[in-house]
Design a protein around this motif. Structure first.
Motif, mmCIF file in Angstrom:
data_model
loop_
_atom_site.group_PDB
_atom_site.id
_atom_site.type_symbol
_atom_site.label_atom_id
_atom_site.label_comp_id
_atom_site.label_asym_id
_atom_site.label_seq_id
_atom_site.Cartn_x
_atom_site.Cartn_y
_atom_site.Cartn_z
ATOM 1 N N PRO A 131 0.819 -1.238 0.000
ATOM 2 C CA PRO A 131 0.000 0.000 0.000
ATOM 3 C C PRO A 131 0.840 1.269 0.000
ATOM 4 C CG PRO A 131 -0.154 -1.137 2.134
ATOM 5 C CD PRO A 131 0.525 -2.062 1.182
ATOM 6 N N MET A 132 2.022 1.239 0.633
ATOM 7 C CA MET A 132 2.874 2.434 0.593
ATOM 8 C C MET A 132 3.362 2.706 -0.830
ATOM 9 S SD MET A 132 5.076 2.860 4.109
ATOM 10 C CE MET A 132 5.629 1.211 4.480
ATOM 11 N N LYS A 133 3.742 1.651 -1.525
ATOM 12 C CA LYS A 133 4.186 1.827 -2.909
ATOM 13 C C LYS A 133 3.036 2.316 -3.787
ATOM 14 C CE LYS A 133 6.175 -0.651 -6.838
ATOM 15 N NZ LYS A 133 6.592 -1.969 -7.376
ATOM 16 N N LYS A 134 1.858 1.746 -3.589
ATOM 17 C CA LYS A 134 0.686 2.117 -4.376
ATOM 18 C C LYS A 134 0.345 3.594 -4.217
ATOM 19 C CE LYS A 134 -4.251 1.084 -4.800
ATOM 20 N NZ LYS A 134 -5.377 0.233 -4.293
ATOM 21 N N HIS A 135 0.553 4.125 -3.033
ATOM 22 C CA HIS A 135 0.156 5.509 -2.759
ATOM 23 C C HIS A 135 1.344 6.473 -2.778
ATOM 24 C CE1 HIS A 135 -4.079 4.735 -1.927
ATOM 25 N NE2 HIS A 135 -3.667 3.581 -1.457
ATOM 26 N N GLY A 136 2.401 6.099 -3.496
ATOM 27 C CA GLY A 136 3.433 7.068 -3.827
ATOM 28 C C GLY A 136 4.540 7.262 -2.820
ATOM 29 N N TYR A 137 4.719 6.337 -1.880
ATOM 30 C CA TYR A 137 5.821 6.460 -0.938
ATOM 31 C C TYR A 137 7.127 6.085 -1.650
ATOM 32 C CZ TYR A 137 2.794 6.963 3.170
ATOM 33 O OH TYR A 137 1.894 7.416 4.095
ATOM 34 N N ARG A 138 8.139 6.902 -1.492
ATOM 35 C CA ARG A 138 9.428 6.617 -2.107
ATOM 36 C C ARG A 138 9.995 5.323 -1.541
ATOM 37 N NH1 ARG A 138 13.343 11.565 -1.814
ATOM 38 N NH2 ARG A 138 14.242 10.443 -0.047
ATOM 39 N N ARG A 139 10.675 4.544 -2.355
ATOM 40 C CA ARG A 139 11.113 3.204 -1.961
ATOM 41 C C ARG A 139 11.998 3.220 -0.735
ATOM 42 N NH1 ARG A 139 11.940 2.291 -7.700
ATOM 43 N NH2 ARG A 139 14.158 2.617 -7.366
ATOM 44 N N ASP A 140 12.961 4.124 -0.676
ATOM 45 C CA ASP A 140 13.877 4.129 0.467
ATOM 46 C C ASP A 140 13.152 4.505 1.757
ATOM 47 O OD1 ASP A 140 13.542 6.753 -0.487
ATOM 48 O OD2 ASP A 140 15.454 7.406 0.350
ATOM 49 N N PHE A 141 12.199 5.434 1.672
ATOM 50 C CA PHE A 141 11.440 5.848 2.851
ATOM 51 C C PHE A 141 10.572 4.699 3.368
ATOM 52 C CE2 PHE A 141 7.617 8.163 4.595
ATOM 53 C CZ PHE A 141 8.236 8.634 5.746
ATOM 54 N N ALA A 142 9.902 4.005 2.464
ATOM 55 C CA ALA A 142 9.023 2.902 2.854
ATOM 56 C C ALA A 142 9.820 1.733 3.426
ATOM 57 C CB ALA A 142 8.199 2.448 1.659
ATOM 58 N N ALA A 143 10.870 1.321 2.707
ATOM 59 C CA ALA A 143 11.662 0.181 3.166
ATOM 60 C C ALA A 143 12.394 0.493 4.464
ATOM 61 C CB ALA A 143 12.669 -0.225 2.083
ATOM 62 N N GLY A 144 12.893 1.715 4.597
ATOM 63 C CA GLY A 144 13.574 2.104 5.831
ATOM 64 C C GLY A 144 12.640 2.080 7.012
ATOM 65 N N CYS A 145 11.399 2.521 6.804
ATOM 66 C CA CYS A 145 10.414 2.511 7.888
ATOM 67 C C CYS A 145 10.119 1.088 8.344
ATOM 68 C CB CYS A 145 9.136 3.195 7.407
ATOM 69 S SG CYS A 145 7.793 3.133 8.594
ATOM 70 N N ILE A 146 9.950 0.170 7.394
ATOM 71 C CA ILE A 146 9.633 -1.222 7.736
ATOM 72 C C ILE A 146 10.805 -1.870 8.466
ATOM 73 C CG2 ILE A 146 9.161 -3.504 6.774
ATOM 74 C CD1 ILE A 146 7.686 -1.975 4.479
ATOM 75 N N ALA A 147 12.018 -1.744 7.901
ATOM 76 C CA ALA A 147 13.183 -2.377 8.516
ATOM 77 C C ALA A 147 13.532 -1.725 9.844
ATOM 78 C CB ALA A 147 14.378 -2.295 7.568
ATOM 79 N N GLY A 148 13.458 -0.392 9.911
ATOM 80 C CA GLY A 148 13.805 0.306 11.139
ATOM 81 C C GLY A 148 12.873 -0.041 12.285
ATOM 82 N N SER A 149 11.564 -0.016 12.027
ATOM 83 C CA SER A 149 10.612 -0.293 13.107
ATOM 84 C C SER A 149 10.555 -1.758 13.478
ATOM 85 C CB SER A 149 9.217 0.211 12.721
ATOM 86 O OG SER A 149 8.761 -0.376 11.523
ATOM 87 N N SER A 150 11.061 -2.647 12.605
ATOM 88 C CA SER A 150 11.042 -4.078 12.938
ATOM 89 C C SER A 150 11.935 -4.398 14.135
ATOM 90 C CB SER A 150 11.483 -4.911 11.726
ATOM 91 O OG SER A 150 12.872 -4.761 11.478
#
Length: 435
Positions: A131-150
């Motif tokens: 859903p982040m990719k679908k709604h225009g989130y930049r790849r590094d921002f989205a992936a960093g958020c997922i990996a960082g918060s994990s």
């Protein structure tokens, strides 16, 4: 000769690990070689190894690790993690970059039932990234958020990481769980605040039309999943902190609750069995590492290495803060090359006696160490969190460099919280003091 045996053992462990030998086997081989150099007798060496292995693996507290791991993976496969993410997204309607903030919130709550950061990274890569990719989130921002918060799963109880630390240092698992509560909430809040500020200050990280930040509505969460996970968290951790259960008993109760939730969420027996098998694949290497580390610790004790390390730090005359700073630097350096569990097993037997001698509170030291080693999970070039997310995210265009770029702010925030825990010890000690 005594010191040489430990140096040879440590050199073998690092050398074999860098050559690709499994770190648990490297521990066993290095410790065996060191003990043989120490005693010069195979019968004594093998006798010590046999006794250490038997005493190490029969530890009752070790049952906590597989029980919490199975509990978390059943909940993940039941769809409850998606429910948490969707509920957080729906609650944060007016918040910029709410999908990113919902990922942090979902990971924080999910951490309270998994204890395994890798499981959270893999789960939210599938749930949050599309859903982040679908709604225009930049790849590094989205992936960093997922990996960082994990990595919140390594700090927020019931963290497997904390269990291993408690076993190595013979601390109370329940008190260490309680100590991680406030720093975990602080770190999750800092992550969420960063996502909001980043979206406001750098609008190009989200280019979708649905926002000033891409705020889509997701499929409505199942209230059964939300209530079920909440009940398991309250029952398990509340029971441990309230003195109704030991951590081992609490993990068994939590597992029973997860199985019930799985059946209510229409999981089949086969799916529950598959979750248990997957947990076995996660837990078995950890238990093997603990076995190898027990042998390594025995060698260090017999060779008097902790005393030598203590003498070395005394000679440097750095003071308590300087000693902790050197330890943190070593942890961060090792994080570039070795996984986090291995870092803990290699260093804690050496650093723990020194930290006790400085007078630092045991829970404060544990949380500072866990946070700094946790940062190593995100450290290039071998940050395992980045690799897990890269392999789990369904996006072939995503590059490892983008993941590490997105992770950098989270790495910094983890170190900020570690500094806060050291400077304000009550962040770690307040909740345990109430037990």
């Amino acid at each position: 000769m005594i010191e040489l045996s430990a140096i040879v053992a440590l050199g073998l462990i690092f050398g074999l690990a860098l050559l690709g030998v499994h770190i648990a086997l490297a521990f066993v081989i290095g410790s065996t070689a060191g003990l043989f150099m120490l005693f010069g007798d195979w019968s004594i060496t093998l006798g010590i190894l046999e006794q250490t292995a038997f005493e190490g693996l029969r530890d009752y507290n070790l049952m906590v690790i597989p029980l919490f791991a199975v509990m978390g993976l059943i909940i993940a496969r039941s769809g409850a993690a998606h429910d948490l993410f969707a509920a957080a997204n729906g609650t944060l309607r007016m918040v910029p970059a709410r999908l990113a903030v919902a990922t942090v919130a979902g990971n924080a709550f999910f951490a309270a039932v998994t204890g395994v950061g890798v499981a959270a990274a893999a789960t939210f890569s599938q749930i949050a990234y599309p859903p982040m990719k679908k709604h225009g989130y930049r790849r590094d921002f989205a992936a960093g958020c997922i990996a960082g918060s994990s990595v919140l799963g390594l700090l927020i109880p019931p963290s497997v990481f904390m269990i291993v630390w408690a076993i190595l240092t013979e601390q109370s698992i329940g008190r260490l769980f309680a100590g991680g509560l406030l720093p975990g909430i602080l770190l999750a809040s800092l992550f969420g605040f960063y996502c909001v500020i980043r979206a406001l200050v750098t609008p190009d990280v989200i280019t979708g039309d649905a926002e000033a930040g891409g705020n889509p509505d997701l499929e409505r969460p199942d209230p059964v999943g939300i209530l079920g996970v909440t009940a398991i968290v309250v029952l398990t951790l509340g029971g441990i902190w309230g003195g109704f259960f030991t951590p081992t008993e609490g993990s068994a109760v939590g597992l029973m609750g997860a199985v019930v939730l799985g059946f209510v969420k229409k999981m089949s027996v086969r799916e529950i069995w598959d979750a248990a098998r997957e947990a076995g694949m996660v837990v078995t290497p950890i238990l093997l590492l603990l076995l190898g580390a027990a042998m390594y610790s025995k060698l260090l004790a017999l060779a008097g290495i902790p005393q030598l390390v203590g003498t070395f730090f005394d000679a440097m005359q750095l003071g308590p803060a300087g000693i902790i700073l050197v330890m943190c630097a070593i942890w961060l350096l090792l994080g570039c090359f070795v996984d986090s569990i291995s870092i803990m097993l290699l260093t804690v037997p050496l650093f723990w006696p020194v930290a006790q001698a400085t007078g630092i509170d045991p829970i404060v030291f544990a949380l500072v160490g866990i946070l700094v080693i946790e940062a190593g999970v995100l450290t290039p070039p071998f940050g395992i969190g980045a690799f897990v997310v890269l392999s789990a995210i369904p996006d072939r265009d995503l590059r490892l460099t983008e993941v590490f770029v997105g992770l950098a702010p989270y790495w910094i925030m983890i170190l900020i919280v570690a500094l806060a825990v050291y400077c304000i010890p009550s962040l770690a000690t307040f909740v345990p003091s109430l037990m």
